[in-house]
Write an enzyme that holds these catalytic residues in place. Structure first.
Site, PDB file in Angstrom:
ATOM      1  N   ASN A   1     -10.362  -1.736   0.359  1.00 11.17           N
ATOM      2  CA  ASN A   1     -11.573  -1.179   0.963  1.00 11.17           C
ATOM      3  C   ASN A   1     -11.692   0.335   0.761  1.00 11.17           C
ATOM      4  OD1 ASN A   1      -9.268  -1.545   2.796  1.00 11.17           O
ATOM      5  ND2 ASN A   1     -10.499  -0.394   4.263  1.00 11.17           N
ATOM      6  N   HIS A   2     -10.577   1.015   0.431  1.00 11.78           N
ATOM      7  CA  HIS A   2     -10.631   2.471   0.195  1.00 11.78           C
ATOM      8  C   HIS A   2     -10.834   2.825  -1.274  1.00 11.78           C
ATOM      9  CE1 HIS A   2      -9.847   3.506   4.305  1.00 11.78           C
ATOM     10  NE2 HIS A   2      -8.707   2.826   4.333  1.00 11.78           N
TER      11      HIS A   2
ATOM     12  N   HIS B   1      -0.684  -2.988   6.256  1.00  5.74           N
ATOM     13  CA  HIS B   1       0.442  -2.039   6.211  1.00  5.74           C
ATOM     14  C   HIS B   1       1.641  -2.516   7.025  1.00  5.74           C
ATOM     15  CE1 HIS B   1      -1.987   1.738   4.766  1.00  5.74           C
ATOM     16  NE2 HIS B   1      -2.428   0.613   4.219  1.00  5.74           N
TER      17      HIS B   1
ATOM     18  N   ASP C   1       0.811  -1.229   0.000  1.00  5.40           N
ATOM     19  CA  ASP C   1       0.000   0.000   0.000  1.00  5.40           C
ATOM     20  C   ASP C   1       0.846   1.283   0.000  1.00  5.40           C
ATOM     21  OD1 ASP C   1      -1.464  -2.281   0.816  1.00  5.40           O
ATOM     22  OD2 ASP C   1      -2.985  -1.053   1.802  1.00  5.40           O
TER      23      ASP C   1
ATOM     24  N   GLU D   1      -4.537   1.992  -2.818  1.00  3.25           N
ATOM     25  CA  GLU D   1      -5.766   2.455  -2.141  1.00  3.25           C
ATOM     26  C   GLU D   1      -5.553   3.617  -1.177  1.00  3.25           C
ATOM     27  OE1 GLU D   1      -7.739   0.007   0.664  1.00  3.25           O
ATOM     28  OE2 GLU D   1      -6.013   0.002   1.989  1.00  3.25           O
ATOM     29  N   ASN D   2      -4.297   3.876  -0.768  1.00  8.44           N
ATOM     30  CA  ASN D   2      -4.025   4.985   0.160  1.00  8.44           C
ATOM     31  C   ASN D   2      -3.147   6.063  -0.477  1.00  8.44           C
ATOM     32  OD1 ASN D   2      -3.446   2.177   1.959  1.00  8.44           O
ATOM     33  ND2 ASN D   2      -5.151   3.462   2.628  1.00  8.44           N
TER      34      ASN D   2
ATOM     35  N   HIS E   1      -6.669  -8.548  -0.145  1.00  7.31           N
ATOM     36  CA  HIS E   1      -6.670  -7.365   0.705  1.00  7.31           C
ATOM     37  C   HIS E   1      -7.517  -7.665   1.939  1.00  7.31           C
ATOM     38  CE1 HIS E   1      -5.865  -3.051   0.978  1.00  7.31           C
ATOM     39  NE2 HIS E   1      -7.033  -2.955   1.584  1.00  7.31           N
TER      40      HIS E   1
ATOM     41  N   HIS F   1      -3.213  -4.548   2.923  1.00  6.66           N
ATOM     42  CA  HIS F   1      -4.178  -3.901   3.823  1.00  6.66           C
ATOM     43  C   HIS F   1      -3.653  -3.616   5.234  1.00  6.66           C
ATOM     44  CE1 HIS F   1      -7.864  -2.567   5.744  1.00  6.66           C
ATOM     45  NE2 HIS F   1      -7.721  -3.512   6.656  1.00  6.66           N
TER      46      HIS F   1
HETATM   47 FE   LIG Z   1      -4.124   0.273   2.860  1.00  3.57          FE
HETATM   48 FE   LIG Z   2      -7.162  -1.437   3.092  1.00  2.00          FE
END
Ligand SMILES: [Fe+2]
Ligand SMILES: [Fe+2]
Length: 259
Positions: free
Chosen positions: A67-68, A177, A8, A39-40, A150, A175
């Site tokens: 999820n983001h 991290h 990520d 996603e981040n 994820h 996910h």
């Molecule tokens: Fe993430």
């Molecule tokens: Fe995530």
């Protein structure tokens, strides 16, 4: 075939790491395909159009989300533009975007599939059943298949690894991290790691300013998340896949930290 998967990418520090080092990492490690979780990547999570293009320009071939995925509305346009960006395949049927992509690398067709776990995350469709269903046709289209799972819970991730062992080339987790040290080749030739970690601020809590997260735990008061500054880490794995069999021959963790 050598495949690099990057954990990520968090905010501008994570993107700067990609901008400054990815091309040379690719050259040094002789990487054929680079997959990165994005996603981040934007402020407040999600991804914008300019950030996606920036990541592609600096050496990312396929961006996976999580999820983001919906945090920035640009994602809908990015999906419309048919860029190599995927979201978890186990969103309900009819959800915008796609859950897998097939890319041509060195005259080989490589499939990348994104799946999301359901423990401490949204209650999506069953990732195991969706994986099984998608693989029925992906198997006919690609010899090398890479899965980004994820998910939060280590048990769910390890279960997915064993579930797909021998059916895909690799299952790597994203996910949390936090990089795990359990990389291995499973019994039937699938490369596996529970989580490949995060590319972002080193002195942080999952990329966020540590004071903010500590305060959340101690005071239970809402506070805006801010990406931390200071030195940056690069986390990922490099996997070698046999082009004839689609099985993995090696998986090694990458951890680079700026001083
Ligand atoms: Fe993430
Ligand atoms: Fe995530």
């Amino acid at each position: 075939m050598k495949i690099l998967a990057i954990g990520d990418i968090v905010g501008s520090p994570g993107r700067a790491m990609i901008r400054d080092f990815l091309i040379s990492i690719r050259e040094t490690l002789d990487v054929d395909l680079c997959i990165a979780n994005g996603e981040n990547a934007a402020i407040g999570n999600g991804i914008t159009r300019s950030i996606a293009y920036e990541l592609f320009e600096h050496g990312v071939d396929v961006i996976t989300m999580g999820n983001h995925v919906w945090n920035k509305k640009d994602i809908f346009r990015l999906f419309d533009e048919n860029l190599p960006i995927i979201r978890p395949a186990n969103y309900p049927p009819g959800t915008p975007g796609r859950g897998y992509i097939i890319v041509n690398i060195k005259e080989q067709r490589v499939a990348v599939i994104s799946l999301a776990g359901r423990i401490y995350l949204d209650n999506l469709d069953c990732p195991f059943r969706v994986a099984e269903k998608e693989l029925r046709h992906i198997k006919k289209l690609a010899n090398i298949i890479i899965v980004d799972f994820h998910a939060e819970a280590t048990s769910e991730k390890v279960a997915m690894g064993w579930f797909l062992d021998g059916k895909v080339s690799a299952v790597f987790g994203t996910h949390t991290h936090v990089q795990t040290a359990d990389e291995r080749i499973l019994q039937n030739g699938t490369a596996y790691i529970t989580d490949i970690g995060m590319t972002g601020p080193y002195n942080s809590i999952l990329g966020v300013k540590k004071e903010i997260i500590m305060n959340r735990f101690i005071r239970h008061m809402p506070e805006r998340f801010e990406v931390a500054d200071g030195p940056v880490q690069f986390n990922g794995v490099i996997m070698e896949i046999d082009e004839a069999t689609g099985k993995a021959s090696s998986i090694n963790r990458l951890l680079i930290t700026q001083k």
